[in-house]
Scaffold this active site. Structure first.
Site, PDB file in Angstrom:
ATOM      1  N   ASP A  98       0.868  -1.174   0.000  1.00  0.00           N
ATOM      2  CA  ASP A  98       0.000   0.000   0.000  1.00  0.00           C
ATOM      3  C   ASP A  98       0.910   1.230   0.000  1.00  0.00           C
ATOM      4  O   ASP A  98       1.717   1.404   0.924  1.00  0.00           O
ATOM      5  CB  ASP A  98      -0.835  -0.025   1.290  1.00  0.00           C
ATOM      6  CG  ASP A  98      -2.163   0.657   1.139  1.00  0.00           C
ATOM      7  OD1 ASP A  98      -2.201   1.687   0.461  1.00  0.00           O
ATOM      8  OD2 ASP A  98      -3.145   0.174   1.727  1.00  0.00           O
ATOM      9  N   GLU A 265      -6.794   3.366  -5.292  1.00  0.00           N
ATOM     10  CA  GLU A 265      -8.001   3.542  -4.485  1.00  0.00           C
ATOM     11  C   GLU A 265      -8.805   4.660  -5.130  1.00  0.00           C
ATOM     12  O   GLU A 265      -8.385   5.816  -5.113  1.00  0.00           O
ATOM     13  CB  GLU A 265      -7.653   3.926  -3.045  1.00  0.00           C
ATOM     14  CG  GLU A 265      -8.912   4.022  -2.197  1.00  0.00           C
ATOM     15  CD  GLU A 265      -8.716   4.784  -0.897  1.00  0.00           C
ATOM     16  OE1 GLU A 265      -7.792   5.616  -0.788  1.00  0.00           O
ATOM     17  OE2 GLU A 265      -9.520   4.553   0.019  1.00  0.00           O
TER      18      GLU A 265
HETATM   19  C1  NOJ Z   1      -7.590   5.638   2.459  1.00  0.00           C
HETATM   20  C2  NOJ Z   1      -7.233   4.528   3.378  1.00  0.00           C
HETATM   21  O1  NOJ Z   1      -7.783   3.334   2.886  1.00  0.00           O
HETATM   22  C3  NOJ Z   1      -7.735   4.914   4.742  1.00  0.00           C
HETATM   23  O2  NOJ Z   1      -7.690   3.854   5.645  1.00  0.00           O
HETATM   24  C4  NOJ Z   1      -6.946   6.108   5.206  1.00  0.00           C
HETATM   25  O3  NOJ Z   1      -7.465   6.581   6.419  1.00  0.00           O
HETATM   26  C5  NOJ Z   1      -7.011   7.248   4.191  1.00  0.00           C
HETATM   27  N1  NOJ Z   1      -6.843   6.795   2.849  1.00  0.00           N
HETATM   28  C6  NOJ Z   1      -5.929   8.251   4.454  1.00  0.00           C
HETATM   29  O4  NOJ Z   1      -4.687   7.697   4.102  1.00  0.00           O
END
Ligand code: NOJ
Length: 562
Positions: A98, A265
């Site tokens: 990630d 994402e």
């Molecule tokens: C998306 C992530 O999946 C989440 O868990 C996180 O809080 C935010 N981005 C900020 O990085």
């Protein structure tokens, strides 16, 4: 056409902190994951996505990175990671990391330097703005986590300027306009690829670009959440002009030449704008996952809604792109509690139905840890027991705006990210076998009944059902190559679709409701012979042969006989 490995993959998301603790400190770790690799192999997954395991003060459970090239000591060492990578690769399991590149932790050395002075060489790694004339914040943007006064800007005494943070105050946004920063990021990505990782999940990449001049938003405040006139407006920094140049440069500098897999994402990505990121000819990303099905704000899915989302994404796929299929992850509630039914009677049955939908629609399925044993939502008694930044920020906003603590908690609990983050339930021993110590987040009290050991010993095991689905993905060509055609398109409760390719036709029949529903078998299906391949109700006969009603949450998969 020969598929890429990630098109044939089943991805399993590991939230390391909550997976398996090997040393009794209450925090899951890499040795814990290593000990469970055989279980993942048995499940049939062939790719692991690790949520961030880098050095971090854990303000947002690792999404606040303090060192992009090291492992947080709570999880282990870089040597542990290398060992894990070797073992996983030896078992045919790939590993993706990630990458959190929209922001870092304020404890990252870049930020420590950046805040020291206006002419520090690292100043422009982050986004600094002077106060307005009256000393107030540079604009009216609110931060997603709604900490402090709710603003997305934090004043720093030392240099008398504000820095920008879309998320926590301790998570300053990186400045993608600044080439030296971009170079550091590319080097670091190459470093991970050199180490052997197979790809990256890109955290909130649609928010890397910020608008010139940082204009105020004109959006009205959300009366329940926004405070002090600071307004959370996703449109200010998401998918804005200039974002594609950034992603294309990432592709040119790293992803393309190294042929590594990427999945973005897709905050605010829909089937309408997805192709701009994932159409292969754009040379940006391989896949992007969207929140049109799974979302913190959605508690149910209708058959019509499911059909529409899938049809829209099948349209995207027709243009040289490849979708992701998932219904929950570490940012959502538990899928069986939201879209299925987590009662004793229907939990296992509906968990299997949801699994089958994810694994038999076009694209790559992403399993979130615990789905394969039907883990359910949790409800804690006090806000103190919650960890999620959204839940805590929204709770304090609601209480400050007049809600009682109970009202706020009742409203927020069902969509808290902590629902997904409770420790994995391995067995019915203390703390669900997750740790011998005190778990960092309370275990869901339902573990006595819902755990892997119970599930695998039971006749109606969800895990065994997932194994059948992952095997189908390996052996049944229509799962990967088949087109998608819905039947009974107006039906309120039933989802019925064909997956057809030259070598095979599969038919999926699902009752997405807790009612018994008559199944009006389409005439065209009656003309052929169908073999029932899979069902979540072993006690029934084929509904196609008998024309019988479908039971609550019933699911069947058929194959057209040759
Ligand atoms: C998306 C992530 O999946 C989440 O868990 C996180 O809080 C935010 N981005 C900020 O990085």
């Amino acid at each position: 056409m020969k598929k890429k490995w990630w098109q044939e993959a089943v991805v399993y998301e590991i939230y390391c902190k909550s997976f398996c603790d090997s040393n009794g400190d209450g925090i899951g770790d890499l040795q814990g994951v290593i000990s469970k690799l055989p279980m993942l192999k048995e499940l049939g997954v062939n790719c692991i996505w690790f949520t961030p395991i880098y050095t971090s003060p854990q303000v947002d459970n690792g999404y606040d990175v303090a060192d992009y090239r090291n492992i947080d000591p709570a999880y282990g060492t870089i040597e542990d990671f290398k060992k894990l990578l070797d073992l996983a690769h030896g078992m045919g399991i790939r590993v993706i990391m990630d990458m959190v590149l929209n922001h870092s932790s304020d404890e990252h050395p870049w930020f420590r330097e950046s805040r020291k002075s206006k002419d520090n060489p690292y100043r422009n790694y982050y986004i600094w703005q002077p106060p307005k004339e009256d000393g107030s914040e540079p604009n009216n943007w609110g931060s997603y986590f709604r900490e402090g006064n709710g603003s997305a800007w934090e004043y720093d005494e030392l240099t008398g300027e504000y820095y920008f943070h879309q998320y926590a105050i301790k998570m300053p946004d990186l400045n993608w306009e600044y080439e030296p920063l971009r170079r550091e990021i590319y080097d670091m990505l190459h470093w991970w690829i050199d180490l052997g990782v197979d790809g990256f999940r890109l955290d909130v990449f649609t928010r890397f670009k910020k608008p010139a001049g940082f204009p105020d938003t004109k959006k009205a405040p959300n009366p329940q959440l926004d405070r002090n006139g600071f307004v959370v407006d996703t449109s200010m920094c998401t998918n804005i002009d200039g974002i594609h140049e950034i992603v294309q440069e990432l592709y040119r500098e790293v992803f393309g030449p190294r042929d590594c897999m990427t999945v973005g994402e897709g905050a605010e990505v829909t089937y309408q704008n997805a192709l701009d990121y994932v159409c292969a000819s754009r040379k940006e990303l391989d896949m992007v996952y969207h929140f049109e099905l799974a979302s913190r704000a959605r508690y149910s899915i209708s058959a019509e809604f499911f059909r529409n989302v899938q049809k829209n994404w099948a349209g995207v796929m027709a243009h040289n792109a490849w979708p992701v299929q998932f219904m929950s992850n570490h940012d959502t509630a538990r899928q069986v509690s939201c879209y299925g039914c987590d009662s004793e009677e229907y939990r296992k049955i509906s968990a299997k139905l949801l699994a089958a939908l994810i694994h038999t629609t076009p694209g790559t399925p992403f399993i979130y840890q615990g789905e394969e044993i039907g883990m359910v939502n949790v409800k804690y008694d006090s806000i103190e027991d919650y960890n999620c930044c959204y839940t805590k920020g929204d709770y304090h906003s609601m209480v400050a705006l007049g809600a009682s603590p109970k009202e706020a908690l009742d409203a927020l609990a069902p969509r808290s990210r902590d629902n997904a983050r409770t420790p994995y339930q391995w067995d019915d021993s203390e703390n669900a076998g997750f740790t011998t110590g005190k778990p960092w987040l309370k275990v869901n009290p339902k573990y006595a009944k819902i755990n892997l050991a119970e599930d695998r010993d039971s006749k109606d095991s969800i895990f065994a059902f997932y194994q059948k689905l992952t095997r189908m993905r390996r052996e049944d060509p229509a799962i990967i190559d088949g087109d998608l055609q819905f039947l009974l398109e107006d039906h309120e409760d039933l989802i019925v679709y064909l997956r057809r390719c030259a070598r095979q036709t599969l038919l999926v029949v699902a009752n997405l409701s807790g009612k018994t529903v008559p199944f009006p078998v389409p005439e065209a299906l009656k003309e052929n012979l169908w073999e029932r391949r899979l069902t979540n109700r072993e006690d029934t006969q084929s509904s196609l042969d008998t024309g019988r009603d479908l039971l609550p949450w019933e699911l069947e998969i058929y194959e057209l006989a040759r």
